[in-house]
Design a protein around this motif. Structure first.
Motif, PDB file in Angstrom:
ATOM      1  N   LEU A 232      60.700  28.258   6.948  1.00  0.00           N
ATOM      2  CA  LEU A 232      62.076  28.631   6.620  1.00  0.00           C
ATOM      3  C   LEU A 232      62.633  29.608   7.659  1.00  0.00           C
ATOM      4  CD1 LEU A 232      64.233  28.110   4.447  1.00  0.00           C
ATOM      5  CD2 LEU A 232      63.376  30.123   3.227  1.00  0.00           C
ATOM      6  N   ARG A 233      61.755  30.461   8.185  1.00  0.00           N
ATOM      7  CA  ARG A 233      62.191  31.414   9.219  1.00  0.00           C
ATOM      8  C   ARG A 233      62.406  30.722  10.568  1.00  0.00           C
ATOM      9  NH1 ARG A 233      58.335  34.794   6.492  1.00  0.00           N
ATOM     10  NH2 ARG A 233      56.700  34.076   7.925  1.00  0.00           N
ATOM     11  N   ALA A 234      61.674  29.601  10.780  1.00  0.00           N
ATOM     12  CA  ALA A 234      61.795  28.887  12.056  1.00  0.00           C
ATOM     13  C   ALA A 234      61.838  27.386  11.791  1.00  0.00           C
ATOM     14  CB  ALA A 234      60.623  29.233  12.977  1.00  0.00           C
ATOM     15  N   PRO A 235      63.004  26.841  11.372  1.00  0.00           N
ATOM     16  CA  PRO A 235      63.125  25.405  11.051  1.00  0.00           C
ATOM     17  C   PRO A 235      62.745  24.526  12.238  1.00  0.00           C
ATOM     18  CG  PRO A 235      65.051  26.622  10.291  1.00  0.00           C
ATOM     19  CD  PRO A 235      64.260  27.567  11.158  1.00  0.00           C
ATOM     20  N   GLN A 236      62.235  23.326  11.921  1.00  0.00           N
ATOM     21  CA  GLN A 236      61.766  22.412  12.972  1.00  0.00           C
ATOM     22  C   GLN A 236      62.273  21.012  12.681  1.00  0.00           C
ATOM     23  OE1 GLN A 236      57.585  22.768  14.092  1.00  0.00           O
ATOM     24  NE2 GLN A 236      57.421  20.529  14.213  1.00  0.00           N
ATOM     25  N   ALA A 237      62.645  20.291  13.715  1.00  0.00           N
ATOM     26  CA  ALA A 237      63.166  18.933  13.545  1.00  0.00           C
ATOM     27  C   ALA A 237      62.094  18.003  12.992  1.00  0.00           C
ATOM     28  CB  ALA A 237      63.671  18.409  14.892  1.00  0.00           C
ATOM     29  N   ILE A 238      62.537  17.008  12.196  1.00  0.00           N
ATOM     30  CA  ILE A 238      61.626  16.026  11.594  1.00  0.00           C
ATOM     31  C   ILE A 238      61.662  14.752  12.422  1.00  0.00           C
ATOM     32  CG2 ILE A 238      61.141  14.670   9.525  1.00  0.00           C
ATOM     33  CD1 ILE A 238      62.528  16.858   7.910  1.00  0.00           C
ATOM     34  N   GLU A 239      60.488  14.211  12.778  1.00  0.00           N
ATOM     35  CA  GLU A 239      60.392  13.037  13.623  1.00  0.00           C
ATOM     36  C   GLU A 239      59.725  11.879  12.883  1.00  0.00           C
ATOM     37  OE1 GLU A 239      58.241  14.261  17.027  1.00  0.00           O
ATOM     38  OE2 GLU A 239      59.699  15.795  17.643  1.00  0.00           O
ATOM     39  N   GLN A 240      60.011  10.656  13.296  1.00  0.00           N
ATOM     40  CA  GLN A 240      59.388   9.425  12.760  1.00  0.00           C
ATOM     41  C   GLN A 240      59.370   9.437  11.228  1.00  0.00           C
ATOM     42  OE1 GLN A 240      55.979   7.782  14.963  1.00  0.00           O
ATOM     43  NE2 GLN A 240      55.950   9.687  16.161  1.00  0.00           N
ATOM     44  N   LEU A 241      60.539   9.711  10.659  1.00  0.00           N
ATOM     45  CA  LEU A 241      60.627   9.866   9.206  1.00  0.00           C
ATOM     46  C   LEU A 241      60.256   8.593   8.458  1.00  0.00           C
ATOM     47  CD1 LEU A 241      61.443  11.661   6.822  1.00  0.00           C
ATOM     48  CD2 LEU A 241      63.776  10.812   7.090  1.00  0.00           C
ATOM     49  N   GLY A 242      60.687   7.438   8.967  1.00  0.00           N
ATOM     50  CA  GLY A 242      60.460   6.184   8.243  1.00  0.00           C
ATOM     51  C   GLY A 242      58.992   5.917   7.965  1.00  0.00           C
ATOM     52  N   ILE A 243      58.157   6.056   8.991  1.00  0.00           N
ATOM     53  CA  ILE A 243      56.720   5.806   8.819  1.00  0.00           C
ATOM     54  C   ILE A 243      56.110   6.853   7.894  1.00  0.00           C
ATOM     55  CG2 ILE A 243      54.498   5.668  10.005  1.00  0.00           C
ATOM     56  CD1 ILE A 243      55.961   4.727  12.485  1.00  0.00           C
ATOM     57  N   GLY A 244      56.527   8.110   8.058  1.00  0.00           N
ATOM     58  CA  GLY A 244      55.984   9.175   7.210  1.00  0.00           C
ATOM     59  C   GLY A 244      56.304   8.963   5.749  1.00  0.00           C
ATOM     60  N   VAL A 245      57.557   8.579   5.453  1.00  0.00           N
ATOM     61  CA  VAL A 245      57.957   8.327   4.067  1.00  0.00           C
ATOM     62  C   VAL A 245      57.201   7.139   3.491  1.00  0.00           C
ATOM     63  CG1 VAL A 245      59.869   7.522   2.622  1.00  0.00           C
ATOM     64  CG2 VAL A 245      60.232   9.398   4.242  1.00  0.00           C
ATOM     65  N   LEU A 246      57.034   6.088   4.285  1.00  0.00           N
ATOM     66  CA  LEU A 246      56.304   4.902   3.818  1.00  0.00           C
ATOM     67  C   LEU A 246      54.871   5.256   3.434  1.00  0.00           C
ATOM     68  CD1 LEU A 246      56.103   1.859   3.360  1.00  0.00           C
ATOM     69  CD2 LEU A 246      55.505   1.611   5.794  1.00  0.00           C
ATOM     70  N   LEU A 247      54.198   6.035   4.268  1.00  0.00           N
ATOM     71  CA  LEU A 247      52.825   6.445   3.969  1.00  0.00           C
ATOM     72  C   LEU A 247      52.766   7.273   2.690  1.00  0.00           C
ATOM     73  CD1 LEU A 247      51.632   7.439   7.564  1.00  0.00           C
ATOM     74  CD2 LEU A 247      50.918   5.431   6.255  1.00  0.00           C
TER      75      LEU A 247
END
Length: 305
Positions: free
Chosen positions: A108-123
């Motif tokens: 929360l203090r250092a937000p980070q971009a989310i990558e390859q969301l589709g594969i991660g959500v599927l898993l």
């Protein structure tokens, strides 16, 4: 045979072995999802699956101990071992919640971009579906076998399913809106939810270890059975119930005429015991015979010293 009936017949130890294997698979899937996306929400989901593995292994050990027959050191059996399983699982859930909170607050203090969301959500969806199916089987078998260990593991798995659903929604919204703070906020919500579940499991475990009375509907069934034998010469009092793992116990006094022979009194008592055990599966009845005009007292102060 219906699907529910088939599920209920699966032995607890078999289901817990499945739970260990499923936990290992879901750890791999969710860890891969976290590695691909970098989402702290998915990291929290993976951490809970690690708790699932440790809890399922401990539950399997406790169920095996609970199944041991009575021995010289444990004349009443080992049934309460299952309560230690539920308590341990609750504590592990609470530890996982603290770890998730720590990681989420840092992100929360250092937000980070989310990558390859589709594969991660599927898993994550695949692992949640596996957990949901196993949890359903455990609930059905747990009810049939009155197993606290199975119920605890099933509740934990269902918590994991709802956790994953919340994470998927939160992470997807964070990626879609660009509000990266949503990812750690979802993780914090997950942590608070599983912390609540952990406290609930520890409480239920402690209640079982303190010999909690049987369920109201079971007590009502016991009272109904005893009324079938009540007569102007026979009465019952000091009825006390308790639960120890899968076993149910009832202790009571049965008053009858003092001039009855021991054989006649014992025959009536045997009929009452058989009726009680037929009405309530897994019940063990202990009945003390007393003459009609004799009362027993357990609450005298000298008995508490």
């Amino acid at each position: 045979m219906s699907l529910v009936s088939s599920a209920q017949r699966v032995p607890p130890q078999v289901l817990l072995r499945w739970s260990v294997m499923v936990a290992a698979v879901t750890i791999a899937l969710k860890s891969l999802a976290w590695w691909l996306t970098g989402s702290v929400g998915l990291l929290s989901d993976a951490m809970e699956s690690i708790v699932n593995l440790a809890s399922a292994a401990f539950a399997l050990l406790m169920v095996r101990i609970a199944a041991r027959p009575a021995d010289e050191d444990h004349p009443y059996g080992h049934h309460k071992a299952e309560y230690f399983s539920a308590g341990f699982e609750g504590l592990m859930i609470m530890v996982a919640a603290v770890g998730i909170l720590w990681a989420a607050l840092d992100r929360l203090r250092a937000p980070q971009a989310i990558e390859q969301l589709g594969i991660g959500v599927l898993l994550s969806v695949v692992s949640s579906a596996i957990n949901g199916g196993l949890a359903w089987l455990m609930f059905q078998s747990g009810r049939r076998h009155r197993s606290m260990a199975l119920e605890g593991d099933a509740r934990h798995l269902m918590t994991d399913v709802w956790t994953s659903a919340g994470v998927i929604v939160g992470v997807s919204l964070a990626a879609w809106t660009g509000w990266l703070w949503l990812d750690p906020v979802v993780a914090i919500g997950v942590a608070l939810n599983i912390l609540r579940e952990g406290v609930h499991l520890v409480w239920r475990s402690s209640e079982g270890l303190m010999d909690r009375a049987l369920e109201p509907e079971v007590i009502a069934e016991i009272a109904k059975t005893l009324r079938q034998f009540e007569h102007r010469t026979i009465r019952f009092d000091h009825v006390a119930t308790r639960r120890s793992g899968r076993r149910r116990f009832v202790d009571l006094h049965m008053h009858m005429p003092a001039d009855w022979t021991l054989g006649r009194a014992a025959a009536v008592r045997a009929s009452v015991e058989q009726a009680l055990m037929s009405a309530v599966p897994g019940l063990r009845a202990t009945i003390q015979l007393l003459p009609t005009d004799v009362e027993a007292h357990f609450d005298d102060e000298e008995d508490l010293i």
